[in-house]
Enzyme design. Sequence first.
Site, PDB file in Angstrom:
ATOM      1  N   ASP A 111      -5.246   7.430  -0.853  1.00 41.60           N
ATOM      2  CA  ASP A 111      -4.117   7.386  -1.786  1.00 41.60           C
ATOM      3  C   ASP A 111      -3.203   6.197  -1.459  1.00 41.60           C
ATOM      4  OD1 ASP A 111      -3.544   8.795   0.651  1.00 41.60           O
ATOM      5  OD2 ASP A 111      -1.587   9.329  -0.175  1.00 41.60           O
ATOM      6  N   GLU A 112      -2.368   5.844  -2.416  1.00 40.14           N
ATOM      7  CA  GLU A 112      -1.315   4.847  -2.231  1.00 40.14           C
ATOM      8  C   GLU A 112      -1.792   3.601  -1.471  1.00 40.14           C
ATOM      9  OE1 GLU A 112       2.612   7.667  -2.433  1.00 40.14           O
ATOM     10  OE2 GLU A 112       1.909   7.139  -0.432  1.00 40.14           O
ATOM     11  N   VAL A 113      -2.783   2.949  -2.041  1.00 37.97           N
ATOM     12  CA  VAL A 113      -3.299   1.724  -1.402  1.00 37.97           C
ATOM     13  C   VAL A 113      -2.402   0.566  -1.847  1.00 37.97           C
ATOM     14  CG1 VAL A 113      -5.348   0.342  -0.931  1.00 37.97           C
ATOM     15  CG2 VAL A 113      -5.596   2.748  -1.552  1.00 37.97           C
TER      16      VAL A 113
END
Length: 429
Positions: free
Chosen positions: A140-142
């Site tokens: 997530d949230e790269v």
Amino acid sequence: MRLVHLDLKGAAPRVSYLEQVFPLLSQLGANGILIEYEDMFPFKGELEILKSPYAYSEKDIERIQQLADLHKLEVVPLVQTFGHVEFILKHEKYQHLREVERFPNSFNPHVPDTLALLKSILSQVIEKHRRSTWIHIGADEVFHLGEGMDSKNWMSRNKGDMGTMYLKHIKEVLSFITTQFWGLRVLMWDDMLRKISVGALQGETMGAAAVAPEPGVSAAPVHVAALAGTMSSAQQDLVPGPVGTWGSGEHEQPQASSCCWQQYDHYSVLCELLPVGIPSLAICLQTLVNGGFTEETKRKVLDTLGFQSMQLEQSTCEGRGAFPGAEIYHMVEQVNGHLKESILKALEEESAIKGWFSPYHRKRQFGNPRNMESFGSKVLKLHEDWESFVRDLRAHLERVYFPDTVEEWMEENINPYLDQLRDLVRDYR
């Protein structure tokens, strides 16, 4: 599956506290624990640099799993494989694997060393969780994906977009897991998938481009529950690899996770401590179990936690509490409700301090004892009361947490106010 996500990148509890908490989680309706170890895992060999000084030992990891088994909680380890890897990329040794050189948030998926490192990390964690049937790869949230020169060059050469590039890396990670650890099922967060166009999903998985595990390994059926509302059934089947995400999914898919964040990322301040979050967690779990927060659900939570009543709108619970860490819960309430207020009131509203014991007087050690005595006993008593309180709080925190957590929490929540009072008392004396 109803999983409680323990995020250990900050304020990781001692195993002795988990020993008390696991039966409570089970009683409240959890049947699994999602454990995001980060630097609390006892990495070995080349990876030892990633360990916190207070990392769990191999014996601790085994004990955690035994405790989980005892209370019928399935353990799902979580290893971040793309973003949220500050605990890795902060080290000079791994800086060359950053997507953007300045930021330690995300991996550069184009450097071969990235996948090699991930294979080592995943292997060490999975080897220590042989009873687990699931592994969570985060993903997530790269942040900053696509901003590095390697990514820009890749997209321009391959006429691709960021979604295709993201899926390519995820497929490589999935391929490693499914070929090396037969039967292990994979979970990931879905926020990045939501941003990918249907075209990119279809293009990436058309025909022979679908996830193709090594010969002899059959791909598991795919269902991305949390995307069900926005994708057709045909599109759902295009997501690469045996992936599950949190949502209202199929039978035997994880239904939901209650999350106990300890830090938003490896560099942020601590979030609320776990004992303070337990009432909220209890409400979430019981609501999930019962399909709503009814009076009956509320009664079960109150009875389990040992409270007389609770006001959801005010986020307050009345009563002593009888759950692991209840003392910390109440003491943190005292800190939040009274510490700052009582000290600032004494320092700012006492006219004798403002008029006869200002920073100017204190710096030059010049004051009239007559005026100083008018506030002295009150300030000394306030100081003594809070110091005694803080000693007790520290003792309770040390039973649950390692020294680094205790120090950080004190620095953030106690010292900014108590230090002002300490300084005043020192100068007064």
